[in-house]
Design an enzyme around this catalytic site. Structure first.
Site, short mmCIF file in Angstrom:
data_model
loop_
_atom_site.label_atom_id
_atom_site.label_comp_id
_atom_site.label_asym_id
_atom_site.label_seq_id
_atom_site.Cartn_x
_atom_site.Cartn_y
_atom_site.Cartn_z
CB CYS A 254 -6.20 -3.94 -4.50
SG CYS A 254 -4.68 -4.88 -4.35
N1 LIG Z 1 -2.19 -7.91 -1.84
C1 LIG Z 1 -2.80 -8.14 -3.00
O1 LIG Z 1 -3.74 -8.93 -3.06
C2 LIG Z 1 -2.38 -7.44 -4.29
C3 LIG Z 1 -2.94 -7.89 -5.49
C4 LIG Z 1 -2.55 -7.31 -6.68
C5 LIG Z 1 -1.64 -6.26 -6.66
N2 LIG Z 1 -1.11 -5.80 -5.49
C6 LIG Z 1 -0.13 -4.73 -5.57
O2 LIG Z 1 1.17 -5.25 -5.34
C7 LIG Z 1 1.97 -4.31 -4.65
C8 LIG Z 1 2.52 -4.91 -3.37
O3 LIG Z 1 1.42 -5.26 -2.53
P1 LIG Z 1 1.54 -6.26 -1.31
O4 LIG Z 1 0.16 -6.57 -0.91
O5 LIG Z 1 2.46 -7.38 -1.65
O6 LIG Z 1 2.24 -5.32 -0.24
P2 LIG Z 1 2.94 -5.77 1.13
O7 LIG Z 1 2.91 -4.57 2.02
O8 LIG Z 1 2.38 -7.07 1.60
O9 LIG Z 1 4.44 -6.06 0.71
C9 LIG Z 1 5.32 -5.09 0.29
C10 LIG Z 1 6.72 -5.48 0.75
O10 LIG Z 1 7.62 -4.51 0.23
C11 LIG Z 1 8.57 -4.20 1.22
N3 LIG Z 1 9.13 -2.89 0.89
C12 LIG Z 1 8.61 -1.68 1.08
N4 LIG Z 1 9.43 -0.74 0.58
C13 LIG Z 1 10.47 -1.39 0.04
C14 LIG Z 1 11.64 -0.96 -0.62
N5 LIG Z 1 11.88 0.33 -0.85
N6 LIG Z 1 12.49 -1.91 -1.02
C15 LIG Z 1 12.24 -3.21 -0.79
N7 LIG Z 1 11.16 -3.68 -0.17
C16 LIG Z 1 10.28 -2.76 0.24
C17 LIG Z 1 7.80 -4.26 2.52
O11 LIG Z 1 8.68 -4.47 3.62
C18 LIG Z 1 6.89 -5.48 2.26
O12 LIG Z 1 7.51 -6.69 2.64
C19 LIG Z 1 1.09 -3.09 -4.44
O13 LIG Z 1 1.29 -2.19 -5.49
C20 LIG Z 1 -0.31 -3.65 -4.53
O14 LIG Z 1 -1.25 -2.68 -4.96
C21 LIG Z 1 -1.45 -6.39 -4.30
#
Ligand SMILES: NC(=O)c1ccc[n+]([C@@H]2O[C@H](COP(=O)([O-])OP(=O)(O)OC[C@H]3O[C@@H](n4cnc5c(N)ncnc54)[C@H](O)[C@@H]3O)[C@@H](O)[C@H]2O)c1
Length: 428
Positions: free
Chosen positions: A260
């Site tokens: 992030c």
């Molecule tokens: N990790 C954090 O602490 C956090 C906190 C707040 C916001 N975010 C935001 O949340 C979002 C997701 O982050 P995350 O950390 O969960 O990512 P992540 O990589 O852990 O998870 C994303 C998931 O999406 C799947 N994926 C990718 N493309 C896809 C598609 N086209 N269809 C279906 N599934 C798909 C991946 O296989 C994965 O399992 C991002 O925008 C991030 O900036 C993350």
């Protein structure tokens, strides 16, 4: 009610579990067949989420996973939690959001609510996601289906942070969209914070992350200035934070990490250009934070030099590969940058991380894939010329480190309160 959460990663998985616990039936969708399979077998793939939690949700028949996006016709609401990285030119890559939109649009049932949670620039929901959903479904957002944005506020590894307790900001395309999205989240989350538009909700999330990036840059810069004056930044922050109003502590470190803070602010920088505007605070914070690994390496060089050693040919152990304490998430970790810089200077580099036994593939640091953590024992740790604390996991015994390592470079103040010898610890 039955909903679908798309993207079962660090954000989507805990959110799904919270909805399931609250009595909502959740169909998790992910393009990664391994994750789908593990969920259906009740196995966790995220260290701080217990397999038992997934097993309970699956056994209650309120949580299952699939890879078939046509199944969203079964649900009343879809929540999208897919990655939003930067591309090679450090520009927003919203291709995961777009491909998700394209995959679900043909299967949307009339009246379905679609909520985007991925962090992104203002306008993504109302412009980009809306366009692909309308084109693929032939329907109109706000009339035939509902559209909203609600940013995730996940704090991985913090045992006191519970999804249900964290207030949820929600913005809708229309007042009805907002009402539908607020009602959805109210089933699982205690406090809903409605705002006037999707853009306002997108902008609120960016403000939160920019605030962190800028304040971390501030203490990182002050660390260098105060260090030159013989003043310890950690002592200063700890003193300043006793002020009961108008101050919030941020701590210096070896650089920014995670999915992030190093990335999201630049989503705004990119979008601001469309309006002819500059984001100088974001750029400056990025510059200062990105320079931190170089500063830590300069301190390692000084520490080795004091022992008549050069970086070239020295054996250096990095302690903590994850980007923050007590998690196994290594995305964007500054420890990789430290390893690269040290290796380029001729050091022999190894790492120890109790949560990362082997380095999984990463987008930017694939050359380290497959390298294993060294073991934690006196013989191994004492064989290094310097040990660099880059992430301070609680599971590490710092007293043992003080007994085993002759030269410790500490970028996290992890050795505070540990008995050490004069000249043994170099703060960085
Ligand atoms: N990790 C954090 O602490 C956090 C906190 C707040 C916001 N975010 C935001 O949340 C979002 C997701 O982050 P995350 O950390 O969960 O990512 P992540 O990589 O852990 O998870 C994303 C998931 O999406 C799947 N994926 C990718 N493309 C896809 C598609 N086209 N269809 C279906 N599934 C798909 C991946 O296989 C994965 O399992 C991002 O925008 C991030 O900036 C993350």
């Amino acid at each position: 009610m039955k909903i679908s959460v798309i993207g079962l990663g660090y954000v989507g998985l805990p959110l799904s579990l919270q909805f399931a616990r609250s009595g909502v039936e959740v169909l998790g969708l992910d393009i990664d067949p391994a994750k789908v399979d593990q969920i259906n077998r009740g196995q966790s793939y995220i260290k701080h989420i217990e397999s038992a939690e997934i097993q309970a949700a699956v056994a209650s028949r309120r949580f299952s996973a699939a890879a078939d996006f046509a199944r969203i016709r079964e649900v009343e609401a879809v929540i999208i939690c897919v990655p939003t990285p930067l591309n090679k030119n450090r520009e927003p890559d919203i291709s995961f959001i777009i491909s998700t939109g394209e995959a679900i649009a043909p299967h949307l049932a009339k009246g379905t609510l679609v909520v985007l949670e991925s962090t992104t620039y203002p306008g993504t929901t109302e412009e980009d996601l809306r366009r692909v959903l309308e084109a693929g479904s032939g329907w109109r957002a706000g009339a035939d289906f509902h559209l909203a944005f609600s940013p995730e506020r996940e704090d991985p590894g913090n045992p006191n942070s519970k999804v249900t307790e964290i207030p949820k900001v929600v913005g809708g395309l229309t007042p009805v969209c907002l009402e539908k999205a607020s009602a959805l989240y109210a089933q699982a989350i205690k406090t809903i914070v409605p705002v006037s538009s999707c853009r306002a909700a997108e902008a609120a999330k960016l403000l939160e992350n920019i605030f962190r990036s800028v304040n971390i840059a501030l203490v990182n810069e002050l660390k260098i200035v105060y260090s030159a004056m013989g003043i310890d930044i950690w002592e200063v922050v700890n003193a300043a934070k006793t002020k009961p109003f108008g101050f919030m502590p941020f701590y210096p470190g070896p650089g920014l990490g995670g999915h992030c803070i190093p990335i999201d602010p630049f989503y705004l920088t990119w979008k601001a250009r469309e309006y002819g505007k500059q984001t100088r605070f974001i750029e400056l914070a990025g510059e200062i934070n990105t320079a931190m690994p170089e500063y830590v390496v300069s301190r390692i060089t000084e520490a080795l030099n004091a022992r008549q050693k050069a970086v070239n040919g020295s054996r250096v152990l990095l302690l903590g590969l994850a980007y923050k304490p007590d998690v196994d998430d290594l995305r964007e970790s500054p420890t990789f940058v430290l390893m690269d810089l040290l290796k380029a200077r001729g050091a022999e580099v190894a790492y120890y991380d109790p949560h990362i036994p082997v380095i999984r593939p990463t987008r930017e640091h694939s050359h380290w894939t497959g390298i294993k953590s060294v073991s934690w024992n006196r013989e191994t740790v004492s064989s290094f010329d310097a040990v660099v604390i880059s992430t301070a996991h609680r599971a590490v015994n710092y007293q043992e480190l003080a007994e085993w390592a002759d030269c410790i470079v500490d970028s996290r103040n992890a050795m505070a309160g540990v008995q050490t010898k004069l000249g043994q610890v170099w703060k960085a």
